[in-house]
Design an enzyme around this catalytic site. Structure first.
Site, PDB file in Angstrom:
ATOM      1  NE  ARG A 242     -17.739  35.850   7.807  1.00  0.00           N
ATOM      2  CZ  ARG A 242     -17.489  35.662   6.598  1.00  0.00           C
ATOM      3  NH1 ARG A 242     -18.082  34.498   5.859  1.00  0.00           N
ATOM      4  NH2 ARG A 242     -16.544  36.421   5.980  1.00  0.00           N
ATOM      5  CD  GLU A 271     -15.099  29.151  10.451  1.00  0.00           C
ATOM      6  OE1 GLU A 271     -14.126  29.432   9.776  1.00  0.00           O
ATOM      7  OE2 GLU A 271     -16.183  28.921  10.191  1.00  0.00           O
ATOM      8  CG  HIS A 290     -15.047  29.011   6.232  1.00  0.00           C
ATOM      9  ND1 HIS A 290     -15.119  29.885   7.432  1.00  0.00           N
ATOM     10  CD2 HIS A 290     -15.764  29.484   5.239  1.00  0.00           C
ATOM     11  CE1 HIS A 290     -15.361  31.035   6.831  1.00  0.00           C
ATOM     12  NE2 HIS A 290     -15.686  30.758   5.562  1.00  0.00           N
TER      13      HIS A 290
END
Length: 321
Positions: A242, A271, A290
């Site tokens: 994270r 994001e 990601h």
């Protein structure tokens, strides 16, 4: 008769409609797949219209105020077993059930992504590929050559299910593996064949530092400017966990100071990362969108779990529509 409206949010990969049979659901409900990020007024409009929300991971933050817009809402389904951006207490207070799917091999996928980033950074793969695609063979300048991991120290911040998998791969490469976490003990580390050290020792001595913690009040911004400055000039900071674990505002300045020498990132504060973000242009950062848990078998598990939950709900809610 009114048909229920189902909104699927955050399916960036366009995978959910492909990986399960939605025929029975489409016959009884209006299904809208939203493959681009929804924010602001666009998100509000979808919320006001939805009887059911399907959330792919935690890509669409929904707090109590935003959920209050969804007055027709009767069910929320999210993929995976945890969603840190959904206010489940607000849903519970309104009596709205929340369901979730299984994970599939997401931990294995994230471990493999971690090593893809490490190897891309150490072996300078981005630059090598760019040279080949441009018709070249070797750089025209005398530059540092790719490194070798054997015999180097791998520092794991967190030794959970993913951290343990990453450790075993590092050991297979012949690396010395050390670890730290807020509750780490020498005995727990030894069970995986690694050594527990202080965070300061890990940061100052490891060639590779890889993060595998869940953000908490004590670990948020754990890797701040002061701790970044402890890292070796040849160190690579890897984050597939994270972004909240790292002070992302301090990271570019730390890279400018060559402590660490590189970063390999799969997670970010915002994001998707804005197209004009300076981070996208840095040569000392390996950057991926990601992708840690993103794999065919994981999304197949997501899709089938979502369809199963929707079919059950539609069957139970037959008298409402």
């Amino acid at each position: 008769m009114t048909r229920p409206r189902i909104a699927v949010l955050g399916d960036y990969e366009r995978a959910l409609p492909r990986l399960a049979d939605w025929t029975a659901i489409s016959a009884r409900a209006e299904v809208g797949f939203h493959h681009e990020p929804l924010r602001g007024a666009a998100l509000d409009a979808v919320l006001r219209d939805a009887d059911v929300l399907v959330l792919v991971r935690d890509r669409t933050p929904l707090d109590a105020a935003r959920l209050q817009l969804a007055q027709r809402l009767k069910l929320v389904i999210y993929t995976g077993t945890r969603n840190n951006t959904l206010d489940t207490e607000a849903l519970q207070a309104r009596g709205i059930p929340v369901a979730n799917t299984g994970w599939g091999p997401s931990k294995e996928s994230t471990c493999e992504m971690t090593w893809a980033l490490i190897l891309a950074a150490v072996r300078q793969l981005e630059g090598q590929m760019a040279t080949m695609r441009a018709g070249g063979w070797r750089p025209q300048d005398s530059l540092p050559l790719p490194g070798v991991l054997q015999g180097k120290r791998l520092g794991l911040i967190g030794l959970g299910e993913i951290g343990k998998r990453v450790a075993r791969v590092g050991q297979a490469f012949g690396m010395e593996v050390v670890t730290w976490s807020p509750r780490m003990t020498p005995e727990r580390a030894a069970e995986t064949g690694v050594t527990a050290v202080s965070l300061e020792t890990l940061l100052s001595t490891s060639r590779i530092v890889s993060l595998h913690l869940v953000p908490t009040p004590t670990t948020t911004r754990l890797i701040d400017a002061e701790r970044l400055a402890l890292m070796r000039p040849d160190a690579i900071l890897v984050n597939t966990s994270r972004a909240a674990l790292v002070d992302m505002e301090a990271l570019p300045h730390a890279l400018d100071q060559k402590r660490p020498g590189m970063a390999a990132l799969d997670v970010y504060d915002a994001e998707p990362v804005p197209p004009d973000a300076p981070l996208r242009q840095r040569r000392d950062v390996v950057i991926t969108p990601h992708m840690g848990f993103v794999s065919e078998p994981v999304f197949a598990t997501f899709a089938k779990g979502v369809v199963g939950a929707l079919e059950t709900w539609l069957r139970d809610a037959a008298d409402l529509y």
